[in-house]
Scaffold this active site. Structure first.
Site, PDB file in Angstrom:
ATOM      1  N   LYS A   1      30.955  46.341  41.689  1.00  0.00           N
ATOM      2  CA  LYS A   1      31.043  47.202  42.868  1.00  0.00           C
ATOM      3  C   LYS A   1      31.453  48.387  41.506  1.00  0.00           C
ATOM      4  O   LYS A   1      31.935  47.907  40.204  1.00  0.00           O
ATOM      5  CB  LYS A   1      31.828  46.321  43.165  1.00  0.00           C
ATOM      6  CG  LYS A   1      31.896  45.402  43.687  1.00  0.00           C
ATOM      7  CD  LYS A   1      32.935  44.729  44.151  1.00  0.00           C
ATOM      8  CE  LYS A   1      32.687  43.052  44.908  1.00  0.00           C
ATOM      9  NZ  LYS A   1      34.055  42.663  45.345  1.00  0.00           N
TER      10      LYS A   1
ATOM     11  N   LYS B   1      41.338  44.359  38.526  1.00  0.00           N
ATOM     12  CA  LYS B   1      40.879  43.509  40.168  1.00  0.00           C
ATOM     13  C   LYS B   1      39.099  43.753  40.208  1.00  0.00           C
ATOM     14  O   LYS B   1      38.990  45.727  40.514  1.00  0.00           O
ATOM     15  CB  LYS B   1      41.664  43.832  40.544  1.00  0.00           C
ATOM     16  CG  LYS B   1      43.051  42.956  40.648  1.00  0.00           C
ATOM     17  CD  LYS B   1      44.100  43.342  42.024  1.00  0.00           C
ATOM     18  CE  LYS B   1      45.353  42.271  41.664  1.00  0.00           C
ATOM     19  NZ  LYS B   1      46.615  42.651  42.956  1.00  0.00           N
TER      20      LYS B   1
ATOM     21  N   THR C   1      43.972  35.572  42.991  1.00  0.00           N
ATOM     22  CA  THR C   1      43.127  34.805  41.541  1.00  0.00           C
ATOM     23  C   THR C   1      43.869  35.774  40.492  1.00  0.00           C
ATOM     24  O   THR C   1      44.289  35.617  39.323  1.00  0.00           O
ATOM     25  CB  THR C   1      42.102  33.937  41.800  1.00  0.00           C
ATOM     26  OG1 THR C   1      40.745  35.281  42.041  1.00  0.00           O
ATOM     27  CG2 THR C   1      41.957  32.931  42.119  1.00  0.00           C
TER      28      THR C   1
ATOM     29  N   ASP D   1      35.617  39.359  50.172  1.00  0.00           N
ATOM     30  CA  ASP D   1      35.815  39.655  49.373  1.00  0.00           C
ATOM     31  C   ASP D   1      36.791  38.131  48.499  1.00  0.00           C
ATOM     32  O   ASP D   1      37.175  38.287  49.878  1.00  0.00           O
ATOM     33  CB  ASP D   1      36.805  41.086  48.313  1.00  0.00           C
ATOM     34  CG  ASP D   1      36.810  40.922  46.800  1.00  0.00           C
ATOM     35  OD1 ASP D   1      36.082  40.489  46.000  1.00  0.00           O
ATOM     36  OD2 ASP D   1      38.128  41.332  46.606  1.00  0.00           O
ATOM     37  N   LEU D   2      36.594  38.170  47.747  1.00  0.00           N
ATOM     38  CA  LEU D   2      37.735  36.475  47.341  1.00  0.00           C
ATOM     39  C   LEU D   2      38.854  37.145  46.782  1.00  0.00           C
ATOM     40  O   LEU D   2      40.038  36.935  47.289  1.00  0.00           O
ATOM     41  CB  LEU D   2      36.881  35.915  46.255  1.00  0.00           C
ATOM     42  CG  LEU D   2      37.528  34.336  45.894  1.00  0.00           C
ATOM     43  CD1 LEU D   2      38.006  33.406  47.572  1.00  0.00           C
ATOM     44  CD2 LEU D   2      36.368  33.893  44.558  1.00  0.00           C
ATOM     45  N   ASP D   3      38.695  37.360  45.298  1.00  0.00           N
ATOM     46  CA  ASP D   3      40.114  38.043  44.768  1.00  0.00           C
ATOM     47  C   ASP D   3      40.978  38.651  45.203  1.00  0.00           C
ATOM     48  O   ASP D   3      40.626  39.843  45.285  1.00  0.00           O
ATOM     49  CB  ASP D   3      40.256  37.682  42.953  1.00  0.00           C
ATOM     50  CG  ASP D   3      41.570  38.303  42.611  1.00  0.00           C
ATOM     51  OD1 ASP D   3      42.973  38.419  42.580  1.00  0.00           O
ATOM     52  OD2 ASP D   3      41.426  39.135  41.984  1.00  0.00           O
TER      53      ASP D   3
ATOM     54  N   SER E   1      31.744  38.751  45.848  1.00  0.00           N
ATOM     55  CA  SER E   1      32.436  38.542  44.719  1.00  0.00           C
ATOM     56  C   SER E   1      31.663  38.503  43.077  1.00  0.00           C
ATOM     57  O   SER E   1      30.646  38.700  43.220  1.00  0.00           O
ATOM     58  CB  SER E   1      33.473  37.408  45.099  1.00  0.00           C
ATOM     59  OG  SER E   1      34.182  37.084  43.922  1.00  0.00           O
ATOM     60  N   ALA E   2      32.393  38.997  42.503  1.00  0.00           N
ATOM     61  CA  ALA E   2      32.317  39.821  41.225  1.00  0.00           C
ATOM     62  C   ALA E   2      32.643  37.881  40.592  1.00  0.00           C
ATOM     63  O   ALA E   2      32.257  38.370  39.637  1.00  0.00           O
ATOM     64  CB  ALA E   2      33.015  40.698  40.794  1.00  0.00           C
TER      65      ALA E   2
ATOM     66  N   GLU F   1      38.512  44.643  51.523  1.00  0.00           N
ATOM     67  CA  GLU F   1      38.608  44.476  50.062  1.00  0.00           C
ATOM     68  C   GLU F   1      39.596  44.777  49.608  1.00  0.00           C
ATOM     69  O   GLU F   1      40.223  45.823  50.597  1.00  0.00           O
ATOM     70  CB  GLU F   1      37.686  46.135  49.534  1.00  0.00           C
ATOM     71  CG  GLU F   1      36.271  45.216  48.823  1.00  0.00           C
ATOM     72  CD  GLU F   1      36.789  44.422  47.566  1.00  0.00           C
ATOM     73  OE1 GLU F   1      37.343  44.513  46.995  1.00  0.00           O
ATOM     74  OE2 GLU F   1      35.087  43.944  47.013  1.00  0.00           O
ATOM     75  N   ASP F   2      40.228  44.674  48.232  1.00  0.00           N
ATOM     76  CA  ASP F   2      41.029  45.411  47.662  1.00  0.00           C
ATOM     77  C   ASP F   2      41.122  46.111  47.042  1.00  0.00           C
ATOM     78  O   ASP F   2      42.428  46.547  46.828  1.00  0.00           O
ATOM     79  CB  ASP F   2      42.036  43.706  47.674  1.00  0.00           C
ATOM     80  CG  ASP F   2      41.731  43.188  46.242  1.00  0.00           C
ATOM     81  OD1 ASP F   2      40.015  42.859  46.593  1.00  0.00           O
ATOM     82  OD2 ASP F   2      42.480  42.715  45.847  1.00  0.00           O
TER      83      ASP F   2
HETATM   84  P1  B16 Z   1      35.038  35.345  37.097  1.00  0.00           P
HETATM   85  P2  B16 Z   1      36.425  39.596  42.876  1.00  0.00           P
HETATM   86  C1  B16 Z   1      37.002  38.925  40.430  1.00  0.00           C
HETATM   87  O1  B16 Z   1      36.978  38.835  41.576  1.00  0.00           O
HETATM   88  C2  B16 Z   1      38.207  39.538  39.640  1.00  0.00           C
HETATM   89  O2  B16 Z   1      38.902  39.955  40.780  1.00  0.00           O
HETATM   90  C3  B16 Z   1      38.313  40.015  38.519  1.00  0.00           C
HETATM   91  O3  B16 Z   1      39.815  39.629  38.281  1.00  0.00           O
HETATM   92  C4  B16 Z   1      37.176  39.650  37.909  1.00  0.00           C
HETATM   93  O4  B16 Z   1      37.683  39.731  36.698  1.00  0.00           O
HETATM   94  C5  B16 Z   1      36.495  38.981  38.568  1.00  0.00           C
HETATM   95  O5  B16 Z   1      36.073  38.231  39.343  1.00  0.00           O
HETATM   96  C6  B16 Z   1      35.173  38.010  37.521  1.00  0.00           C
HETATM   97  O6  B16 Z   1      35.899  36.909  37.930  1.00  0.00           O
HETATM   98  O7  B16 Z   1      36.083  35.525  35.315  1.00  0.00           O
HETATM   99  O8  B16 Z   1      35.946  33.944  37.847  1.00  0.00           O
HETATM  100  O9  B16 Z   1      33.507  35.436  36.701  1.00  0.00           O
HETATM  101  O10 B16 Z   1      38.078  40.416  43.426  1.00  0.00           O
HETATM  102  O11 B16 Z   1      35.234  40.382  43.092  1.00  0.00           O
HETATM  103  O12 B16 Z   1      36.584  38.206  44.422  1.00  0.00           O
HETATM  104 MG    MG Z   2      39.310  41.708  45.173  1.00  0.00          MG
END
Ligand code: B16
Ligand code: MG
Length: 224
Positions: free
Chosen positions: A144, A44, A16, A8-10, A113-114, A168-169
């Site tokens: 997810k 998140k 972030t 996962d990224l964030d 990542s989302a 994953e977090d």
């Molecule tokens: P964006 P992850 C997610 O990242 C974030 O945790 C979440 O807070 C955010 O709304 C989502 O990505 C979408 O991000 O606005 O940059 O498309 O944890 O799945 O890496």
């Molecule tokens: Mg995350």
């Protein structure tokens, strides 16, 4: 044995969430909706659209479709300003060590990542080249805890789900990995991430012996 390691990224590679918080807070302020860091925690791993829907629900506010679209793009523009200033100092502790260890053992690595901004962020922190496959908010239709994001990653790397390991977090991300029949590794609080197969506070706790064990042990022999 060749396995796939999906990150996962964030919250796993970089934090972030603090930038999402600043941008969502400004948006909530403009609508007169109170928005706390505890509420930000609940966003998140949640998609951009769903995040705005949740903020509006918390504020008991309904807006037109046009305004919804406008606010989403304003939020993202502000977020892009923050991430444009990111550099390698924002990588979470020992992430490069674990990535390089996996690369040295010829394991496959993917991002799951989302975020629709995942590629820009990986470039800013100079980790883009470490990933053989990138699945982000632009490739997935189901958020997810749906396992789609990780299953696409496995497919891109041509590795069976039971031979994939997910870092994953978020609770939803752990559930997605478990539903995909992958090994789930929670990064963060063990009370929150108790559904994970393994839990670590951060990557500094992940030693080479554990990585070797993940590579050599089939999922069916993983002790929960
Ligand atoms: P964006 P992850 C997610 O990242 C974030 O945790 C979440 O807070 C955010 O709304 C989502 O990505 C979408 O991000 O606005 O940059 O498309 O944890 O799945 O890496
Ligand atoms: Mg995350």
């Amino acid at each position: 044995m060749k396995k796939a390691f999906i990150f996962d990224l964030d919250g796993v590679i970089v934090d972030t969430a603090k930038y999402h918080f600043l941008a969502w807070q400004n948006l909530a302020d403009s609508l007169g909706i109170p928005f706390s860091s505890a509420q930000n925690e609940q966003l998140k791993g949640v998609s951009r659209v769903r995040s705005l829907e949740k903020i509006l629900e918390w504020g008991n506010k309904s807006i037109s479709e046009e305004e919804f679209t406008r606010l989403m793009s304003e939020k993202n523009e502000e977020y892009l300003v923050y991430i444009s200033k990111m550099d390698t100092t924002e990588i979470l502790p020992d992430v490069p060590r674990v990535l390089d260890c996996l690369i040295s053992k010829e394991q496959s690595i993917a991002l799951g990542s989302a975020s629709k901004n995942a590629r820009i962020i990986l470039e800013k922190v100079q980790l883009y080249d470490k990933f053989q496959a990138i699945v982000d908010g632009t490739n997935v239709s189901k958020a997810k805890p749906d396992p789609e994001v990780f299953l696409i990653g496995a497919q891109m790397l041509d590795i069976a789900p039971e031979n994939c390991v997910v870092f994953e977090d978020s609770v939803a991300g752990i559930q997605a990995a478990n539903t995909a029949n992958m090994i789930s590794i929670g990064i963060g609080d063990d009370k929150v991430l108790h559904q994970a197969d393994y839990i670590f506070k951060d990557f500094t706790e992940i030693k080479e012996e554990f990585i070797n064990q993940l590579i050599t042990t089939p999922k069916s022999l993983t002790i929960k």
